[in-house]
Design an enzyme around this catalytic site. Structure first.
Site: not given
Length: 663
Positions: A497, A534
């Site tokens: 997203h 990450n």
């Protein structure tokens, strides 16, 4: 981290308190396992079959000083078996119940080591072959470690509070075994609730995501709801779902489920909390685990098969009773391929296969108050077909006057407007959704940028439903102007997203917020991101700004996009971005002035191509001019309000936590 286990420890260990929680006595019988059933059911047979491991053991310990060390370590009269064992000769084991020897325990430890985890990393394995297996899959395994926790019942004086392991499967939801959850939860008809103490109050249960050896740090979250408790039946997976109380906490992100059941002999790893187990041979257990229990470990191993019906996964990772509920990870992808639940002592371990787990989650989806992030986008024939969706219509989209500042916070300009993908009903090529807008690059099939208004005072927490990504048919030649499902199938690429799912989920009504949340699931709002990225600091930027600055009415404008570089690597006909950027704009309540902060998610070096090894991603705060230089976009007058423009020194500021952010 260096190895904490003396390779040939032969001392007597202090036994400590051997009382066991009932959960460790139910189904998870294992000290060491095995795979295929062979004469004698010896777990060593799996290691014998692992040719590379046995070759290294033989080369290192079959002669010379290595053999001398082994001989000096073994004191139970089993040295007659040394040569034949190191040659992988099963005749060293007696048929039926093979004798437990120190030598066998040593081989088991170095061949299938239960590696202690400290500070989020595992200790170094003794064997180079085992070390190489976990190191080559390091990024995927490291990202999984903080998402696994220890389940603890509070206030039970006569038992250890630790009862099993659980792992994140949705935003605030964890999965564990039914036989673990049954110690504190019960089913009443179709309702699930907490058991009660004899004193009358309900059990208080928490999950600690740390609990590492010789470390005092804790990260605890209370279990506030029992969502689902599976029936006790061989035709149902040993599974339960619980919801955490995340108030005031940043809970770990969910683990993703693998796309299909694993293949035989595939490298895997179990992450969990092995507990001292009275059903296992005590001295063998002490030698393998060095007397250290109840703390987080990573146990590498192999898949030894999948049942004919595809429901149970067999594996040979070293586990104990407390591993009930552990995740079994595909070491290559870092995704879950099984839910560990049981075993037979020195024979084999069992896990609910990912296929069975996904099938059952799909069956109960809608009957429980949770949807599952591990399911979306993964190829699974058992999943229901998405319902038909009406074509999206033009909405108001991003509002440049949202902050009511002296100047509008306008959309950035694209230098070559011929590269903007044309859209029906939009003269400027801007795709407008509920509270956000997107401009697409017609050749790269990815967004130039997204722009979102966030109203923190009107946000709703919309539960995640079944993700149904779809193409926006407003784009001309829409199938060739945006990436679709084909890019993400059977690989570690996530549908990332750009406008976060909950960022536009606000409004005067819940219906308005829900519509905005659903609008984020168009492929126009999606960019391929490797599952090992990450993104902790990256994803928390908006949260930090909202909670730590005097923003006007808790409002923020957020621009996000990929850096579309010509040197990006190509995969399946799409150039995959190596960097992503984000620009936050707020209006200070006290000064009335705008403040702009720009961030870059970048990867310093790449360790391979998209078949698939990526390096570590880091988040940097940078001057807005850096984003303009990398993207070619122009932000106009916003550059005058850049919080980094007056800071001396290097232009890249590493963001590890909220305290590193300059507003």
């Amino acid at each position: 981290m260096k190895s904490l286990f003396p390779m040939f420890q032969v001392e007597r260990f202090i036994t400590g308190d051997r009382q066991e929680v009932t959960a460790c006595l139910n189904m998870d019988f294992i000290l060491k396992n095995g795979g295929e059933v062979m004469n004698g059911h010896s777990n060593l047979r799996n290691i014998f079959a692992d040719k590379k491991v046995m070759e290294e053991i033989q080369n290192r310990f079959g002669s010379g000083s290595g053999k001398t060390e082994l001989e000096s370590a073994v004191t139970d009269g089993s040295l007659v078996n040394l040569d034949v064992l190191l040659d992988g000769n099963e005749s060293a084991l007696s048929p039926g119940d093979a004798p437990t020897t120190q030598l066998e325990a040593i081989i088991e430890f170095i061949g299938r080591p239960p590696l202690l985890i400290q500070d989020g990393e595992w200790e170094t394995p003794v064997l180079d072959e085992v070390r190489q297996r976990v190191e080559q899959n390091k990024e995927g395994l490291l990202q999984a470690i903080p998402k696994v926790g220890r389940v603890e019942i509070l206030g039970i004086a006569k038992y250890r509070p630790f009862i099993g392991t659980a792992w994140m499967i949705d935003e605030d939801v964890m999965v564990t075994n039914r036989h673990v959850a049954e110690l504190f939860a019960t089913r009443i008809g179709n309702h699930f609730t907490f058991r009660h103490h004899t004193s009358g109050g309900p059990y208080q249960v928490q999950v600690d995501f740390l609990r590492e050896h010789e470390r005092t740090a804790e990260f605890q979250a209370r279990i506030k709801e029992v969502i689902f408790l599976e029936e006790s039946s061989s035709v149902r997976p040993d599974m339960a779902l619980v919801r955490l109380d995340g108030d005031g906490l940043t809970l770990p992100e969910p683990l993703l489920l693998d796309g299909a059941n694993p293949s035989f002999d595939m490298d895997i790893a179990v992450i969990g909390y092995p507990a001292q187990d009275s059903r296992s041979d005590f001295f063998r257990m002490e030698r393998i685990f060095n007397g250290i229990y109840n703390v987080k470990r990573l146990s590498p191993g192999k898949v030894k098969g999948v049942d004919f019906d595809g429901k149970r996964l067999l594996h040979d990772c070293t586990t104990l009773g407390g591993n009930s509920g552990s995740c079994v990870l595909n070491a290559e992808t870092g995704r879950v391929c099984g839910l560990h639940f049981a075993g037979e002592y020195r024979v084999r371990n069992y896990a609910v296969s990912v296929g069975w787990l996904k099938s059952r989650l799909a069956e109960i989806n809608g009957s429980v108050s949770v949807a599952f992030q591990g399911l979306p986008g993964l190829p699974n024939p058992d999943l229901p077909v998405p319902p038909p969706v009406e074509a999206v219509t033009n909405k108001e989209g991003y509002d440049p006057d949202f902050l009511q500042a002296d100047i509008p916070v306008s959309l950035p300009t694209v230098p070559d407007r011929d590269l903007i993908a044309p859209a029906q009903g939009s003269d400027d090529g801007v795709l407008r959704y509920t509270h956000f807008s997107i401009v697409m690059h017609k050749e790269r099939r990815l967004p130039f940028f997204t722009a979102c208004n966030i109203n923190g005072g009107l946000l709703y927490k919309i539960p995640r439903g079944q993700d149904h990504w779809r193409l926006d048919e407003r784009l001309e030649d829409h199938e060739n102007r945006q990436t679709g499902e084909g890019l993400y199938r059977n690989n570690p690429l996530d549908r990332g997203h750009l406008v976060r799912r909950l960022d536009p989920a606000w409004g005067e009504t819940r219906e308005e917020a829900k519509q905005a949340e659903q609008d984020t699931f168009f492929f126009t709002n999606c960019a391929p991101q490797h599952s090992r990225i990450n993104r902790g600091a990256w994803l928390s930027l908006e949260d930090y700004v909202l909670s730590n600055t005097g923003t006007h009415d808790l409002k923020v404008c957020v621009f996000t996009g990929p850096v579309l570089a010509e040197t990006d690597p190509e995969y399946r006909g799409v150039l995959i971005p190596r960097e992503f950027w984000k620009v936050l704009v707020v209006r200070n309540t006290f000064t009335g002035q705008l403040s702009v902060a720009a961030y870059l998610l970048s990867q310093a070096e790449y360790l391979g191509d998209l078949e698939f090894v990526f390096g570590e991603f880091r988040t940097y705060q940078v001057p807005l001019s850096v984003i303009e230089g990398k993207t070619g976009l122009r932000f106009g007058e916003l550059a005058d309000y850049d919080s980094m423009q007056s800071i001396e020194g290097i232009p890249y500021r590493i963001i590890s936590s909220g305290t590193d952010i300059v507003i």
